[in-house]
Design an enzyme around this catalytic site. Structure first.
Site, PDB file in Angstrom:
ATOM      1  N   GLY A 178     -13.361  -4.358 -46.113  1.00  0.00           N
ATOM      2  CA  GLY A 178     -12.472  -4.394 -45.002  1.00  0.00           C
ATOM      3  C   GLY A 178     -12.639  -3.387 -43.654  1.00  0.00           C
TER       4      GLY A 178
ATOM      5  N   ASP B 156      -1.304  -3.958 -48.616  1.00  0.00           N
ATOM      6  CA  ASP B 156      -0.390  -4.873 -49.162  1.00  0.00           C
ATOM      7  C   ASP B 156       0.843  -4.886 -49.827  1.00  0.00           C
ATOM      8  OD1 ASP B 156       0.535  -7.488 -49.466  1.00  0.00           O
ATOM      9  OD2 ASP B 156      -1.076  -8.629 -50.180  1.00  0.00           O
TER      10      ASP B 156
HETATM   11  P1  IMP Z   1      -3.381  -4.590 -52.253  1.00  0.00           P
HETATM   12  O1  IMP Z   1      -4.017  -3.738 -52.944  1.00  0.00           O
HETATM   13  O2  IMP Z   1      -2.159  -5.484 -52.588  1.00  0.00           O
HETATM   14  O3  IMP Z   1      -2.346  -3.535 -51.414  1.00  0.00           O
HETATM   15  O4  IMP Z   1      -4.006  -5.131 -51.608  1.00  0.00           O
HETATM   16  C1  IMP Z   1      -5.252  -4.798 -51.886  1.00  0.00           C
HETATM   17  C2  IMP Z   1      -6.411  -5.897 -51.269  1.00  0.00           C
HETATM   18  O5  IMP Z   1      -6.119  -7.175 -50.728  1.00  0.00           O
HETATM   19  C3  IMP Z   1      -6.699  -5.372 -49.599  1.00  0.00           C
HETATM   20  O6  IMP Z   1      -7.415  -4.197 -49.339  1.00  0.00           O
HETATM   21  C4  IMP Z   1      -7.716  -6.240 -48.878  1.00  0.00           C
HETATM   22  O7  IMP Z   1      -8.606  -6.279 -48.907  1.00  0.00           O
HETATM   23  C5  IMP Z   1      -6.744  -7.606 -49.679  1.00  0.00           C
HETATM   24  N1  IMP Z   1      -6.040  -8.334 -48.604  1.00  0.00           N
HETATM   25  C6  IMP Z   1      -4.490  -8.145 -48.789  1.00  0.00           C
HETATM   26  N2  IMP Z   1      -3.518  -8.745 -47.941  1.00  0.00           N
HETATM   27  C7  IMP Z   1      -4.480  -9.565 -47.416  1.00  0.00           C
HETATM   28  C8  IMP Z   1      -4.483 -10.237 -45.986  1.00  0.00           C
HETATM   29  O8  IMP Z   1      -3.283 -10.648 -45.524  1.00  0.00           O
HETATM   30  N3  IMP Z   1      -5.942 -10.887 -45.487  1.00  0.00           N
HETATM   31  C9  IMP Z   1      -6.674 -10.632 -46.340  1.00  0.00           C
HETATM   32  N4  IMP Z   1      -6.867  -9.586 -47.179  1.00  0.00           N
HETATM   33  C10 IMP Z   1      -6.072  -8.918 -47.811  1.00  0.00           C
HETATM   34 MG    MG Z   2      -8.915  -3.375 -48.439  1.00  0.00          MG
END
Ligand code: IMP
Ligand code: MG
Length: 179
Positions: free
Chosen positions: A50, A108
């Protein structure tokens, strides 16, 4: 009126136009450039997939000579007792004693970030800084301090500027929110 876009089965509306992203990326990079101007050979570590678009724009606004590298966190099923294991792929640099700046597209829950920080910490860097374009404060459960944030957003699903919905949307210059 701006037309909504459709990716697979879902509709999205523009919520963060490229002109605003550009301004926020520049501001972040300028702040970080001042903060870290005296660091000896800091390393920017971009977390694929991303972050590729954000990284390209961000590092071009960094005002000191710097190295940029790319890593990936691959999760695979470990043994029944260990559960899901995250393996860091692609790090070839020795980070011992160096300042490392993690570049993320979005933080996130912070689970991904937490695992990355834990893995990198074992390699004894001088310090780890975190820069993310997008941050969902209402969703964040991590303990790591997110040092640089482009924009805090509500707990909604977004795509564009590197972020995808099931593989699509990464190429969009603007950021869109699920309708
Ligand atoms: P986390 O581990 O929950 O902080 O998020 C990990 C991954 O989830 C990020 O690096 C994104 O690849 C994906 N992600 C989280 N929120 C979104 C969103 O709103 N759109 C697309 N990908 C997301
Ligand atoms: Mg990411």
């Amino acid at each position: 009126m701006m037309k909504n876009i459709k990716l697979w089965d879902k509709e999205f509306r523009i919520s963060y136009p490229s002109s605003e992203i550009k301004k926020d990326v520049e501001t972040m990079a300028q702040t970080l450039s001042r903060d870290l101007a005296d660091e000896n050979n800091p390393l920017f570590l971009s977390v694929l997939n991303g972050s590729f678009v954000f990284t390209a724009d961000f590092v071009r606004n960094i005002e000191f000579p710097c190295e940029v590298s790319f890593v990936k966190l691959a999760s695979y099923q470990g043994t029944e007792t260990t559960g899901t294991v995250n393996q860091l792929i692609g790090l070839t640099e020795n980070i011992e004693g160096r300042t490392v700046i993690i570049l993320e597209d979005i933080v996130d829950t912070g689970i991904t970030l937490g695992k990355l920080v834990e893995t990198l910490s074992r390699l004894k860097p001088k310090s780890i800084k975190i820069a993310t374009l997008l941050f969902k404060p209402d969703s964040y459960k991590g303990t790591a301090k997110v040092d640089y944030v482009g924009r805090s957003i509500p707990n909604e699903f977004i795509v564009g500027y590197g972020l995808d919905y099931d593989g699509l949307g990464r190429n969009l210059p603007d950021i869109y929110t699920l309708v």
